[in-house]
Write a protein that holds these residues in place. Structure first.
Motif, PDB file in Angstrom:
ATOM      1  N   ARG A  89     -25.206  -5.351  83.371  1.00 32.19           N
ATOM      2  CA  ARG A  89     -25.522  -4.886  82.023  1.00 32.19           C
ATOM      3  C   ARG A  89     -25.010  -3.451  81.927  1.00 32.19           C
ATOM      4  NH1 ARG A  89     -29.514  -6.432  77.980  1.00 32.19           N
ATOM      5  NH2 ARG A  89     -29.206  -8.406  79.046  1.00 32.19           N
ATOM      6  N   ARG A  90     -24.268  -3.164  80.873  1.00 33.09           N
ATOM      7  CA  ARG A  90     -23.775  -1.801  80.630  1.00 33.09           C
ATOM      8  C   ARG A  90     -24.567  -1.217  79.470  1.00 33.09           C
ATOM      9  NH1 ARG A  90     -19.146   0.465  82.454  1.00 33.09           N
ATOM     10  NH2 ARG A  90     -18.186  -1.568  82.828  1.00 33.09           N
ATOM     11  N   SER A  91     -25.143  -0.045  79.670  1.00 32.69           N
ATOM     12  CA  SER A  91     -25.906   0.606  78.607  1.00 32.69           C
ATOM     13  C   SER A  91     -24.941   1.334  77.671  1.00 32.69           C
ATOM     14  CB  SER A  91     -26.938   1.572  79.197  1.00 32.69           C
ATOM     15  OG  SER A  91     -26.295   2.632  79.859  1.00 32.69           O
ATOM     16  N   PRO A  92     -25.404   1.705  76.463  1.00 32.62           N
ATOM     17  CA  PRO A  92     -24.527   2.382  75.502  1.00 32.62           C
ATOM     18  C   PRO A  92     -23.908   3.680  76.029  1.00 32.62           C
ATOM     19  CG  PRO A  92     -26.507   1.622  74.397  1.00 32.62           C
ATOM     20  CD  PRO A  92     -26.718   1.396  75.872  1.00 32.62           C
ATOM     21  N   ASP A  93     -24.596   4.347  76.951  1.00 39.18           N
ATOM     22  CA  ASP A  93     -24.042   5.594  77.499  1.00 39.18           C
ATOM     23  C   ASP A  93     -23.073   5.360  78.654  1.00 39.18           C
ATOM     24  OD1 ASP A  93     -25.723   4.890  79.562  1.00 39.18           O
ATOM     25  OD2 ASP A  93     -26.882   6.741  79.549  1.00 39.18           O
ATOM     26  N   GLY A  94     -22.770   4.086  78.977  1.00 40.19           N
ATOM     27  CA  GLY A  94     -21.799   3.764  80.006  1.00 40.19           C
ATOM     28  C   GLY A  94     -22.387   3.513  81.380  1.00 40.19           C
ATOM     29  N   ARG A 129     -21.603   4.380  87.090  1.00 40.35           N
ATOM     30  CA  ARG A 129     -20.803   4.467  85.860  1.00 40.35           C
ATOM     31  C   ARG A 129     -19.402   3.949  86.121  1.00 40.35           C
ATOM     32  NH1 ARG A 129     -22.816   7.190  81.639  1.00 40.35           N
ATOM     33  NH2 ARG A 129     -24.527   8.575  82.024  1.00 40.35           N
TER      34      ARG A 129
END
Length: 99
Positions: free
Chosen positions: A14-19, A99
């Motif tokens: 899962r990648r969060s909006p902040d990368g 990241r």
């Protein structure tokens, strides 16, 4: 945000909006031995770096050492906590963050 349903799959990410990238999976321990080396290729390569990796053996008290870690894989070893004991057939659950 990760949910319980995310972990129902044996491997995922899962990648969060902040990368920030969260990855997880399972590997099988096919035979009993006193130490086990393992190689995990991440579902998605990290763009910058894998900041944290953890592997947990389900079934007994073991510890993990890192042999090599890159943006696309982790190579490590699993050792039984008590000297002389063996790691039985089972599975390892792993998590990686970066990241």
């Amino acid at each position: 945000m990760l949910t319980r349903n995310d972990y129902q799959n044996k491997t995922g990410y899962r990648r969060s909006p902040d990368g920030f990238l969260y990855q997880w999976g399972q590997i099988a321990i096919p035979k009993a031995t006193d130490n086990v080396t393992f190689h995990i290729v991440y579902p998605v390569a990290f763009n910058e770096n894998c900041y944290f990796f953890s592997a947990i053996y389900q079934g007994d008290a073991c510890f993990t050492i890192e042999i090599e870690r890159t943006n696309s894989y982790f190579y490590g070893a699993l050792f039984e906590r008590a000297l002389g004991d063996i790691i039985n057939v089972g599975k390892v659950v792993w998590f990686a963050f970066g990241r």
